[in-house]
Design an enzyme around this catalytic site. Structure first.
Site, PDB file in Angstrom:
ATOM      1  N   GLU A  10       0.809  -1.213   0.000  1.00 21.64           N
ATOM      2  CA  GLU A  10       0.000   0.000   0.000  1.00 21.64           C
ATOM      3  C   GLU A  10       0.844   1.264   0.000  1.00 21.64           C
ATOM      4  O   GLU A  10       0.454   2.289  -0.578  1.00 21.64           O
ATOM      5  CB  GLU A  10      -0.942   0.019   1.206  1.00 21.64           C
ATOM      6  CG  GLU A  10      -2.018  -1.075   1.168  1.00 21.64           C
ATOM      7  CD  GLU A  10      -1.532  -2.419   1.665  1.00 21.64           C
ATOM      8  OE1 GLU A  10      -0.437  -2.473   2.267  1.00 21.64           O
ATOM      9  OE2 GLU A  10      -2.235  -3.432   1.457  1.00 21.64           O
TER      10      GLU A  10
ATOM     11  N   HIS B 210     -10.481  -4.395  10.131  1.00 23.05           N
ATOM     12  CA  HIS B 210     -11.182  -4.319   8.836  1.00 23.05           C
ATOM     13  C   HIS B 210     -12.508  -3.573   8.967  1.00 23.05           C
ATOM     14  O   HIS B 210     -13.413  -3.788   8.170  1.00 23.05           O
ATOM     15  CB  HIS B 210     -11.463  -5.721   8.284  1.00 23.05           C
ATOM     16  CG  HIS B 210     -10.263  -6.444   7.759  1.00 23.05           C
ATOM     17  ND1 HIS B 210      -9.313  -6.987   8.571  1.00 23.05           N
ATOM     18  CD2 HIS B 210      -9.858  -6.713   6.491  1.00 23.05           C
ATOM     19  CE1 HIS B 210      -8.365  -7.569   7.836  1.00 23.05           C
ATOM     20  NE2 HIS B 210      -8.680  -7.414   6.568  1.00 23.05           N
TER      21      HIS B 210
HETATM   22  C1  LIG Z   1      -2.126  -4.379   4.684  1.00 23.40           C
HETATM   23  C2  LIG Z   1      -3.072  -5.324   4.039  1.00 23.40           C
HETATM   24  N1  LIG Z   1      -3.231  -5.283   2.696  1.00 23.40           N
HETATM   25  C3  LIG Z   1      -4.103  -6.118   2.096  1.00 23.40           C
HETATM   26  C4  LIG Z   1      -4.820  -7.018   2.815  1.00 23.40           C
HETATM   27  C5  LIG Z   1      -5.824  -7.941   2.141  1.00 23.40           C
HETATM   28  N2  LIG Z   1      -5.296  -9.299   2.110  1.00 23.40           N
HETATM   29  C6  LIG Z   1      -5.578 -10.171   3.088  1.00 23.40           C
HETATM   30  S1  LIG Z   1      -4.751 -11.598   2.905  1.00 23.40           S
HETATM   31  C7  LIG Z   1      -4.019 -11.075   1.483  1.00 23.40           C
HETATM   32  C8  LIG Z   1      -3.099 -11.986   0.751  1.00 23.40           C
HETATM   33  C9  LIG Z   1      -1.970 -12.409   1.604  1.00 23.40           C
HETATM   34  O1  LIG Z   1      -1.137 -13.286   0.918  1.00 23.40           O
HETATM   35  P1  LIG Z   1       0.000 -14.030   1.693  1.00 23.40           P
HETATM   36  O2  LIG Z   1       0.763 -13.083   2.533  1.00 23.40           O
HETATM   37  O3  LIG Z   1       0.767 -14.816   0.708  1.00 23.40           O
HETATM   38  O4  LIG Z   1      -0.772 -14.986   2.692  1.00 23.40           O
HETATM   39  P2  LIG Z   1      -1.744 -16.208   2.338  1.00 23.40           P
HETATM   40  O5  LIG Z   1      -3.111 -15.644   2.257  1.00 23.40           O
HETATM   41  O6  LIG Z   1      -1.294 -16.816   1.077  1.00 23.40           O
HETATM   42  O7  LIG Z   1      -1.623 -17.129   3.495  1.00 23.40           O
HETATM   43  C10 LIG Z   1      -4.431  -9.779   1.184  1.00 23.40           C
HETATM   44  C11 LIG Z   1      -4.007  -9.026   0.001  1.00 23.40           C
HETATM   45  C12 LIG Z   1      -4.642  -7.015   4.219  1.00 23.40           C
HETATM   46  N3  LIG Z   1      -5.353  -7.821   5.025  1.00 23.40           N
HETATM   47  N4  LIG Z   1      -3.745  -6.180   4.790  1.00 23.40           N
END
Ligand SMILES: Cc1ncc(C[n+]2csc(CCOP(=O)(O)OP(=O)(O)O)c2C)c(N)n1
Ligand SMILES: [Mg+2]
Lengths: 327, 339
Positions: A58, A127
């Site tokens: 972000e 959230h």
């Molecule tokens: C700061 C922030 N940006 C975006 C999100 C939305 N979001 C939640 S999980 C996720 C993907 C995360 O991917 P990863 O770190 O690979 O974890 P995984 O879900 O694969 O376990 C996103 C974009 C968030 N929760 N927090």
């Protein structure tokens, strides 16, 4: 007029404005599949040059919006949940809000940032923020909180065309709500509140997401013989003080309803404006229905206990509508 | 709950350690499968992100930790919580939003934490745990007690700038931190390779720390990597980076189909391939222990039944719990009664 859902209206506005100006680009996390549905179909239609999924970053999304806008593009950036404004905040507060000033007005920053805000669905504290006040306090950034599909479409189109940076905040609780949207080109000016209901006895000033609770409260008040006027403050920066003051002068009684935490909320700012400019018309203290300075707990019952609802509004309105009682 | 024995000496201690890893993996699998069912059939209050298919990472790493080692987790944190010794009853009650929940119903699925077990907590902010774990490592270093601070994070989180910032600070200050990247190839609905340049492990290498990239569905490989990293922490030798390649079987969250509205980011074939016994971390470990004569079919069936029973008990515990205290949020946020 056609009936559309709030999210659908936003999606249409994005399609139309991307179509209109080929220098408009859009990026953010998962904008291709669209977590909230608002950016759906844009990648297919406008291609990966203009519509891009970003990594999770972000700080960089917000900073790139500034850079790309300064370098001549009209930028739409999506930050998903408005809580992620915080992870992008340096570029927003130190760059986006200030660059025009610091550079003596050399550039415009045609940026529209989209983010979904608000609680009420057990999404827990990280959230659920309604954090428009944080943005209002920056200066230099327009803050928009449309409450109807028609306004969502019309204001987003205007915001995208505007040369000022703006945050277009989508109320999470309103995404699936339907409403009539004018067909054809539909633009709503920024900085204009709308009178959502005419009334004589008390002015209910609703900020963004609170419109439904406010409308329900107005119905209940009507049953009790209180005729409420509803002002839908769909734009916080710029703020339509005129429409607010005009209504306050008419009714003399005001309740401001805002999903933000009370301290330094939109509600408290509007109350200050009324104290400054509407004092002569006041017949009772100004009341605020807000979140009492807490983040949202997860448990549905605990969240409901904190979340502003129609009964809170009715109670606040009733407390100032008893004739001659200084509440 | 540290499992000190990795070499296959067939001793009772070694066998117990192996079975205890299997037991935890089964508990996580059955707990999350049950959550998936509840989410689908009756619904849970908020969103749940499940780690089915990734159990080996959580269990392998935590098998090498002591209760007082620190651990930060992610939005996909149930496995980490249970692997680090968190109580399944208290976790379920939390997800049900009850006052008997580990966070009294205030946090829910994305925020399960138990400080008494070193579980600093799951996190709704992607990358949110990185600096917190680094800070806990700083505290451990100041205490000089040999504690480690483990940070679980995803491949998606590794694109947040704070990841590089933490690697730098941990390295330059020689902090007892262990960065564990659960690389499942997915960031929400985006295939991570489309938004990620280079190898994540090279990012850690650039900051001068030992790196091990391991098969994330091989619990012993993870445990071995964790063992090395933990020993470095105990000896004040500084941080390590472990990358576990794995796969998430469930959707990003349980309401995924509804959110995607027909859109897709992976094929069913791909998911099915990872479900197969030759990839599934539990089936692999089961077969391996069976071959070694440590766990035959009967014992495995008993352990499975035990896990299921524990999960059913947790559902009952959660359902019977009192609703969350509606005044607690104000008390915890220091809010007076009157605004
Ligand atoms: C700061 C922030 N940006 C975006 C999100 C939305 N979001 C939640 S999980 C996720 C993907 C995360 O991917 P990863 O770190 O690979 O974890 P995984 O879900 O694969 O376990 C996103 C974009 C968030 N929760 N927090
Ligand atoms: Mg991932």
């Amino acid at each position: 007029m056609s009936r559309k859902r709030y999210t659908q209206a936003i999606n249409e506005a994005l399609h139309e404005e991307m179509e209109r100006d080929p220098k408009t680009i859009l990026f953010g996390e998962d904008v291709a599949l669209a977590v909230f549905g608002d950016t759906r179909g844009l990648l297919d239609k406008f291609g990966p040059k203009r519509v891009r999924n970003t990594p999770i970053c972000e700080a960089t999304i917000a900073g790139m919006a500034v850079g790309a806008a300064a370098a001549g593009y009209r930028v739409i950036a999506h930050l998903l949940f408005s809580n992620f404004i915080y992870t992008g905040f340096d570029a927003i507060a130190n760059q986006m809000a200030k660059l025009r000033l610091m550079t003596g007005g050399q550039i415009d920053l045609p940026i529209t940032v989209l983010a979904v805000y608000g609680g009420g669905a057990s999404q827990a504290a990280q959230h659920s923020d309604a954090n428009h006040p944080v943005l209002m306090n920056l200066g230099g950034i327009d803050v928009l909180v449309p409450a109807t599909p028609a306004d969502a479409k019309g204001m987003l189109k205007t915001a995208i065309r505007s040369n000022r940076p703006s945050f277009f905040l989508e109320a999470s609780g309103l995404g699936a709500v339907g409403g009539e949207v004018p067909d054809g080109e539909h633009l709503v000016p920024l900085g204009k509140a709308s009178v959502a209901r005419d009334g004589m006895d008390v002015t209910l000033i609703s900020v963004g997401s609170m419109i439904r609770a406010t409308q329900n409260a107005a119905k209940k008040l009507a049953e009790a013989g209180v005729d409420a006027e509803i002002i839908d403050v769909r734009s916080l920066v710029p703020l339509d003080e005129r429409t607010i003051i005009k209504s306050v002068m008419k009714t003399g009684r005001t309740v401001i309803i805002d999903e933000a935490r009370d301290m330094c909320s939109a509600a408290s700012h509007i109350a200050a404006v009324i104290a400054d400019k509407g004092f002569a018309g006041l017949r009772a203290p100004v009341r605020r229905v807000t979140v009492n300075n807490s983040s949202m707990p997860y448990a549905p019952n605990a969240e409901a206990a904190i979340f502003p609802n129609a009964d809170d509004i009715v109670r606040a309105a009733t407390s100032i509508c008893q004739p001659e009682t200084a509440a | 709950m540290a499992t000190p024995i990795l070499t296959q000496d067939q001793s009772v201690t070694w066998q117990t350690a192996q079975l205890s890893m299997l037991e935890r993996m089964l508990l996580i699998r059955h707990a999350e499968s049950r959550l998936a069912r509840v989410a689908k059939e009756v619904g849970l209050p908020g969103g749940v992100h499940l780690s089915i298919g990734q159990e080996a990472t959580a269990v392998g790493i935590c098998s090498q930790l002591e209760e007082d080692d620190w651990m930060t987790s992610t939005h996909r944190g149930h496995g980490h919580f249970l692997a680090k010794g968190g109580d399944v009853n208290a976790m379920f009650a939390e997800i049900w939003g009850k006052s008997s929940g580990i966070c009294k119903g205030m946090g829910g699925s994305m925020h399960v934490a138990d400080f008494s077990k070193g579980i600093i907590g799951a996190n709704g902010i992607v990358g949110g745990g990185l600096a917190i774990a680094t800070g806990a490592a700083l505290a451990a270093q100041l205490d000089g007690n040999g504690r480690a601070a483990v940070c679980f994070f995803g491949d998606g989180a590794a694109n947040q700038g704070v990841f590089m910032e933490c690697l730098n600070v941990a390295s330059i200050w020689n902090l007892p931190a262990i960065f564990v990247c659960e690389n499942n190839g997915l960031s929400e609905f985006t295939v991570s390779s489309t938004v990620t340049a280079g190898k994540l492990s090279d990012r850690a290498r650039a900051f001068d720390m030992p790196v091990s990239v391991v098969d994330g569905n091989d619990v012993r490989a993870i445990a071995q990597a964790a063992r090395n990293a933990v020993e470095r922490c105990r000896r004040s030798e500084g941080p390590s980076y472990i990358e576990a390649s794995t796969y998430r079987i469930q959707g990003h969250l349980e309401a995924e189909d509804m959110i995607l509205g027909g859109g897709t980011y992976r094929t069913n074939d791909e998911v099915e391939r990872w479900r197969k016994d030759d990839r599934d971390p539990i089936a692999r470990f089961r077969d391996c222990l069976n071959n070694e004569g440590v766990c035959d079919h009967t014992l495995f069936a008993t352990m499975t039944a035990d896990a299921e029973a524990a999960v059913e008990a947790a559902v009952a515990f959660a359902e019977q719990g009192d609703p969350a205290d509606t005044k607690l949020a104000y008390a915890l946020m220091g809010v007076g009664e009157e605004a």
